[in-house]
Design a protein around this motif. Structure first.
Motif, PDB file in Angstrom:
ATOM      1  N   GLU A 315       0.837  -1.202   0.000  1.00 35.52           N
ATOM      2  CA  GLU A 315       0.000   0.000   0.000  1.00 35.52           C
ATOM      3  C   GLU A 315       0.873   1.254   0.000  1.00 35.52           C
ATOM      4  OE1 GLU A 315      -3.887   1.951   0.305  1.00 35.52           O
ATOM      5  OE2 GLU A 315      -3.177  -0.013  -0.331  1.00 35.52           O
ATOM      6  N   LEU A 316       1.950   1.211   0.749  1.00 34.03           N
ATOM      7  CA  LEU A 316       2.842   2.366   0.826  1.00 34.03           C
ATOM      8  C   LEU A 316       3.447   2.691  -0.537  1.00 34.03           C
ATOM      9  CD1 LEU A 316       3.897   4.044   3.407  1.00 34.03           C
ATOM     10  CD2 LEU A 316       6.063   2.912   2.920  1.00 34.03           C
ATOM     11  N   LEU A 317       3.688   1.670  -1.348  1.00 38.36           N
ATOM     12  CA  LEU A 317       4.325   1.885  -2.647  1.00 38.36           C
ATOM     13  C   LEU A 317       3.342   2.046  -3.794  1.00 38.36           C
ATOM     14  CD1 LEU A 317       7.364  -0.585  -2.538  1.00 38.36           C
ATOM     15  CD2 LEU A 317       7.330   1.853  -2.049  1.00 38.36           C
ATOM     16  N   SER A 318       2.060   1.810  -3.557  1.00 36.52           N
ATOM     17  CA  SER A 318       1.123   1.825  -4.683  1.00 36.52           C
ATOM     18  C   SER A 318      -0.140   2.642  -4.479  1.00 36.52           C
ATOM     19  CB  SER A 318       0.707   0.386  -5.017  1.00 36.52           C
ATOM     20  OG  SER A 318      -0.026  -0.186  -3.941  1.00 36.52           O
ATOM     21  N   ALA A 319      -0.403   3.141  -3.276  1.00 36.06           N
ATOM     22  CA  ALA A 319      -1.671   3.824  -2.994  1.00 36.06           C
ATOM     23  C   ALA A 319      -1.939   4.957  -3.980  1.00 36.06           C
ATOM     24  CB  ALA A 319      -1.652   4.385  -1.576  1.00 36.06           C
ATOM     25  N   PRO A 320      -3.087   4.966  -4.647  1.00 34.39           N
ATOM     26  CA  PRO A 320      -3.388   6.010  -5.641  1.00 34.39           C
ATOM     27  C   PRO A 320      -3.955   7.275  -5.005  1.00 34.39           C
ATOM     28  CG  PRO A 320      -5.165   4.426  -5.613  1.00 34.39           C
ATOM     29  CD  PRO A 320      -4.138   3.921  -4.608  1.00 34.39           C
ATOM     30  N   TYR A 321      -3.436   7.625  -3.855  1.00 35.68           N
ATOM     31  CA  TYR A 321      -3.872   8.818  -3.135  1.00 35.68           C
ATOM     32  C   TYR A 321      -2.693   9.335  -2.333  1.00 35.68           C
ATOM     33  CZ  TYR A 321      -4.137   5.373   0.606  1.00 35.68           C
ATOM     34  OH  TYR A 321      -3.832   4.360   1.488  1.00 35.68           O
ATOM     35  N   THR A 322      -2.834  10.552  -1.835  1.00 34.69           N
ATOM     36  CA  THR A 322      -1.813  11.100  -0.952  1.00 34.69           C
ATOM     37  C   THR A 322      -2.432  12.170  -0.075  1.00 34.69           C
ATOM     38  OG1 THR A 322       0.441  11.985  -0.849  1.00 34.69           O
ATOM     39  CG2 THR A 322      -1.013  12.893  -2.562  1.00 34.69           C
ATOM     40  N   TRP A 323      -1.634  12.797   0.776  1.00 32.25           N
ATOM     41  CA  TRP A 323      -2.100  13.839   1.692  1.00 32.25           C
ATOM     42  C   TRP A 323      -1.277  15.086   1.439  1.00 32.25           C
ATOM     43  CZ3 TRP A 323      -5.960  13.273   5.490  1.00 32.25           C
ATOM     44  CH2 TRP A 323      -6.519  11.994   5.564  1.00 32.25           C
TER      45      TRP A 323
END
Length: 547
Positions: A315-323
């Protein structure tokens, strides 16, 4: 003549000195040369690290100095956030990791920083009177006694002994006979802050084979997971003896995950070598405010994935979102919901995960056309544990490159030429394709379809054992499931957690078992941590020459 003073890496419990005696030694450092804290000799990469013979996974008996951040956190915990900060250098890094037990010592190169810092804090504590000493009657003998009774357990991270109380009372009496009350209080503070019981964490055990004492286990767990000293619940578990149980250590580790964001943020920052963010941001002409937002994005993203979601490396390397804040959202071409740091969705054809965020991209960017080598080598060397790669001795890399391609060569032509060259191909044939897939991001981290000279960006790559990719998000997603990447991640995280490079999981049963659990739980970061702290080697140490 070189004289080594004080605690060594293989000290036994009966060699511990009192706070006043250690303070005297540190004040006397100008009369000798040497090191307080005997360094270990690190084992070669992949050779089993600092473990015993025949694959014994246990670390040697040791003491471990607090890092600058840990030390200042401890001062703030005792005296308040407004207490002076000590300015001491970070330790020398091993493979990017700075919190390394063998490098964390007090020696003649840095002793004055500790002495000066302790002096300034002591003076400040005396100036704050009741507020810093937690007295209601500052200036009285009763205040001295109550001050000692809470300060020593807080600073030494263990219960107060009668010997502690007697020694500090004696020190106070001697100072008070010659100076005023404030000076005597400041002197006690200096003695405590210069004691190895404050500056160091011990892992000396109480018997051989050396099982750590309950207080040592509590300190190891707390600093490893939270970068802070044990809280009340962990202290209670130590006092009851429960921490000898792997089930109790697991229970405490899962609880402490709630307060572990600083550790995870520092680990990924160091492992992926992002400390150059601000210098490289300046080099590529990025607005300083935007660089600051990139660091804030990184911290918020790691906090959300690791702490809030208790998610995985994948998830850390692929999550299609950010903050991000609104300005950085615009920079990424994303829609921000309002003001402040908020969650935004990304175009998965462009971005997703830590390696497509500005903090990593800019840290490994440079002024110029492409960033193939910097980004590719960071992944191949640092994130895949190929740290021993070096250019052949005596080879002028730039001169060799000019022989291979002309000034108008495309990035693809340059990469292909490097791969084919005998002098360069050994390293670049593997690392350059990784860098190529990130070429859709300019040096400042902004998405680009073409270079400033108008030539199109080409990100088509093939990585043996992983597959073909044409964008960084797809590659990073696959990278999380690559066995070599996973092995390196487990090795480096264990190194970070226990302060010594144990070697490849293929060589060490402790980390091999942790890796199995990590993979079986779809790269769960929490499960990796739990597996490492449950193992007997986490709480056992070996003597220098014995079992």
């Amino acid at each position: 003549m070189t004289q080594r003073v004080g605690i060594t890496g293989h000290a036994s419990p009966n060699r511990r000195r009192s706070a006043a005696a250690w303070a005297a030694l540190l004040y006397a450092l100008g009369a000798c040369t040497g090191t307080i804290g005997e360094p270990f000799t690190a084992a070669p990469e992949g050779k089993g690290g600092n473990v015993g013979a025949s694959g014994d996974p246990r670390i040697a008996l040791r003491v471990w100095r607090l890092s600058p951040e840990q030390l200042n956190s401890e001062v703030a915990r005792m005296f308040g956030a407004s207490a002076p900060r000590l300015t001491i250098p970070e330790t020398a890094a091993e493979h990017g990791v700075t919190n390394v037990a063998s490098n964390a010592v007090v020696d003649l190169g840095n002793a004055s920083a500790f002495v000066d810092g302790a002096r300034s804090i002591g003076v400040w504590v005396a100036s704050q009177k009741n507020a810093s000493t937690r007295c209601s009657d500052y200036g009285s003998d009763a205040c001295v006694d109550s001050f000692i009774r809470w300060l020593v357990p807080a600073a030494y991270r263990r219960p107060l002994t009668q010997n502690d109380e007697t020694e500090l009372r004696t020190l106070y009496g001697g100072l008070r006979a010659a100076y005023d009350y404030d000076y005597a209080i400041a002197g006690m503070v200096r003695a405590v802050l210069l004691s190895p019981e404050f500056l160091y964490r011990t892992e000396l055990g109480a018997q051989a084979p050396a099982q750590l004492t309950p207080n040592e286990i509590a300190n190891l767990l707390a600093f490893a997971i939270t970068d802070r000293s044990p809280d009340a619940q962990l202290r209670q578990a130590a006092e009851s003896g429960a921490l000898l149980s792997p089930d109790e250590r697991e229970k405490q580790a899962r609880r402490l995950m709630l307060d572990s964001e600083r550790v995870w943020q520092r680990f990924f920052w160091e492992w992926l070598e992002m400390s150059t963010l601000y210098s490289q941001g300046q080099e590529v002409g990025l607005d300083a405010a935007l660089v600051t937002q990139m660091e804030a994005e990184y911290k918020a993203f790691v906090r959300d994935v690791v702490i809030t979601q208790r998610a995985s490396l994948r998830e850390l390397l692929s999550a299609p979102y950010t903050w991000v804040q609104p300005e950085l959202a615009v920079f990424y071409g994303a829609t921000h919901p309002g003001t402040g740091v908020a969650k935004v969705q990304l175009d998965p054809r462009q971005r997703g995960g830590l390696l497509t965020q500005g903090a990593w991209l800019v840290s490994h960017g440079k002024k110029g056309r492409d960033n193939v080598v910097r980004r590719g080598m960071n992944i191949f060397r640092q994130a895949m544990c190929n740290n021993d790669l070096r250019p052949p001795a005596g080879v002028d890399v730039q001169a060799e490159l000019k022989k291979l391609v002309g000034p108008d060569a495309s990035v693809r032509e340059t990469v292909d030429a490097r791969a084919a060259a005998a002098s360069c191909g050994g390293c670049h044939r593997v690392a350059d394709p990784v860098g190529m897939v990130f070429e859709s991001f300019a040096s400042d981290g902004k998405w680009q379809a073409s270079y400033p000279d108008g030539k199109p960006v080409d990100t088509q790559i093939y990585i043996t054992g992983i597959g073909a990719f044409d964008n960084a998000h797809a590659y990073a997603t696959a990278l999380a499931d690559d066995p070599d990447f996973q092995r390196c991640f487990v090795q480096r995280f264990a190194h970070f957690l226990v302060g010594v490079d144990l070697g490849s999981p293929e060589m060490v049963a402790w980390t091999a078992q942790a890796r199995e659990r990590f993979v079986a739980t779809s790269t769960s970061l929490e499960e990796l941590l739990v597996s490492l702290v449950r193992h007997a080697a986490f709480i056992e140490r070996r003597t220098e020459n014995g079992p």
